[in-house]
Design a protein around this motif. Structure first.
Motif, PDB file in Angstrom:
ATOM      1  N   PRO A 216       0.818  -1.134   0.019  1.00 51.61           N
ATOM      2  CA  PRO A 216       0.014   0.011  -0.033  1.00 51.61           C
ATOM      3  C   PRO A 216       0.943   1.188   0.005  1.00 51.61           C
ATOM      4  N   THR A 217       0.299   2.272  -0.452  1.00 51.46           N
ATOM      5  CA  THR A 217       1.174   3.652  -0.743  1.00 51.46           C
ATOM      6  C   THR A 217       1.219   4.273   0.789  1.00 51.46           C
ATOM      7  N   SER A 218       0.308   3.983   1.631  1.00 44.19           N
ATOM      8  CA  SER A 218       0.321   4.510   3.101  1.00 44.19           C
ATOM      9  C   SER A 218       0.781   3.491   4.095  1.00 44.19           C
ATOM     10  N   SER A 219       1.554   3.831   5.070  1.00 41.26           N
ATOM     11  CA  SER A 219       2.118   2.894   6.107  1.00 41.26           C
ATOM     12  C   SER A 219       0.720   2.803   6.793  1.00 41.26           C
ATOM     13  N   GLY A 220       0.601   1.440   7.533  1.00 36.07           N
ATOM     14  CA  GLY A 220      -0.660   1.262   8.321  1.00 36.07           C
ATOM     15  C   GLY A 220      -2.133   0.904   7.423  1.00 36.07           C
ATOM     16  N   ASP A 221      -2.003   0.994   6.102  1.00 34.69           N
ATOM     17  CA  ASP A 221      -2.987   0.552   5.235  1.00 34.69           C
ATOM     18  C   ASP A 221      -2.652  -0.917   4.725  1.00 34.69           C
ATOM     19  N   THR A 222      -4.048  -1.318   4.398  1.00 38.00           N
ATOM     20  CA  THR A 222      -3.935  -2.673   3.690  1.00 38.00           C
ATOM     21  C   THR A 222      -4.630  -2.644   2.436  1.00 38.00           C
ATOM     22  N   LYS A 223      -4.637  -3.573   1.664  1.00 38.51           N
ATOM     23  CA  LYS A 223      -5.353  -3.459   0.240  1.00 38.51           C
ATOM     24  C   LYS A 223      -6.135  -4.694   0.244  1.00 38.51           C
ATOM     25  N   ILE A 224      -7.396  -4.475  -0.452  1.00 38.36           N
ATOM     26  CA  ILE A 224      -8.436  -5.602  -0.365  1.00 38.36           C
ATOM     27  C   ILE A 224      -9.356  -5.214  -1.669  1.00 38.36           C
ATOM     28  N   ARG A 225      -9.856  -6.504  -2.358  1.00 39.41           N
ATOM     29  CA  ARG A 225     -10.299  -6.601  -3.285  1.00 39.41           C
ATOM     30  C   ARG A 225     -11.252  -7.899  -3.486  1.00 39.41           C
ATOM     31  N   VAL A 226     -12.419  -7.835  -4.288  1.00 41.11           N
ATOM     32  CA  VAL A 226     -13.381  -8.949  -4.320  1.00 41.11           C
ATOM     33  C   VAL A 226     -13.034  -9.591  -5.591  1.00 41.11           C
ATOM     34  N   LEU A 227     -12.718 -11.118  -5.499  1.00 45.42           N
ATOM     35  CA  LEU A 227     -13.042 -11.776  -6.925  1.00 45.42           C
ATOM     36  C   LEU A 227     -14.332 -12.808  -6.745  1.00 45.42           C
TER      37      LEU A 227
END
Length: 261
Positions: A216-227
């Motif tokens: 992720p571009t920011s520390s402390g963030d996470t990335k999520i998506r749906v398949l």
């Protein structure tokens, strides 16, 4: 960030020796770097640079022609780059720079001789994993570019990534041993993909969905998506995190964009 590469490092005093420093500016984490004879298995080798992250310092080694391999930290099965031939000059000084690819996990390499011209060694591989989302009770087998991705496994299985030569590749799918025709697919070098196996009333399909494994571009963030592999339900899906919509109207056999939360 910025890393300085010195251009006035003293040469090795002996013929047949070369100085090399490793610089890892990829997002792929700490990496092990091997320089070996072409046919040496990695289990019989030690990394020239172990856990390279950022600037990994300089070492002196024998000059000559080597096979370059880069793996994940302490994992010889997690291959991130395999270059058949790279040359270290006698009494030479050079920097080996690892850079990111489109997936974020595979890497390219740059060889920069001191006060010399840059040579790029591009990754020719992609990584593919399988996700089985068909109806319960059937077993799927999938090969991509001749590489086994899923082997007789049922719904809910997500395989580990396997390396496949990039470009136009054949896709072979079998369900309960019965072959199903699938069109050729194109893999971009350095890319990661999830091959989603799903079905509806008309048949069974493979959706090759690009993965973005950059951090992720920011520390402390996470990335999520749906398949969406919900083979028994045709309605599109939406996802909410803390009551906020992060993915909406995701059709069966497709994936949403990544959201940072």
């Amino acid at each position: 960030g910025v890393l300085e590469i010195s251009e006035d490092v003293s040469e090795p005093s002996d013929n047949g020796r070369s100085k090399l420093q490793a610089i890892n500016v990829s997002e792929a984490g700490s990496l092990d770097i091997y320089l070996t004879e072409p046919d040496v298995p990695l289990e019989d080798a030690s990394p020239l640079f172990a856990g390279a992250a950022g600037g990994a310092g300089m070492t002196t080694t024998d000059s000559g022609e080597y096979r370059l391999r880069v793996t994940g930290l302490n994992d010889i099965n997690d291959l991130r780059l395999d270059i058949p031939s790279i040359t270290l000059d006698s009494k030479g000084v050079a920097s080996l720079i690892l850079t990111e690819t489109r997936s974020g996990m595979l890497v390219d390499a740059l060889l920069l001789p001191q006060q010399g011209s840059l040579t790029r060694f591009a990754n020719t591989k992609a990584r593919v994993r399988g996700a089985v989302a068909m109806s319960t009770g059937v077993m799927a087998s999938l090969r991509v570019g001749g590489v086994s991705i899923i082997n007789g496994q049922g719904v809910g299985v997500i395989s580990t990534y396997a390396q496949v030569e990039a470009g136009s590749v054949t896709v072979s799918l079998a369900v309960d041993g019965n072959p199903i025709a699938v069109e050729n697919q194109t893999l971009e070098a350095g890319g990661d993909y999830t091959a989603l196996i799903w079905s509806d009333d008309a048949g069974t399909y493979v959706s090759l969905l690009p993965d973005d494994n950059h951090v992720p571009t920011s520390s402390g963030d996470t990335k999520i998506r749906v398949l969406n592999g919900l083979s028994t339900e045709s309605a599109p899906l939406s996802l909410y995190v803390d009551y906020f919509p992060v993915a909406e109207v995701v059709a069966r056999g497709t994936a949403s964009a990544y959201a940072e939360v």
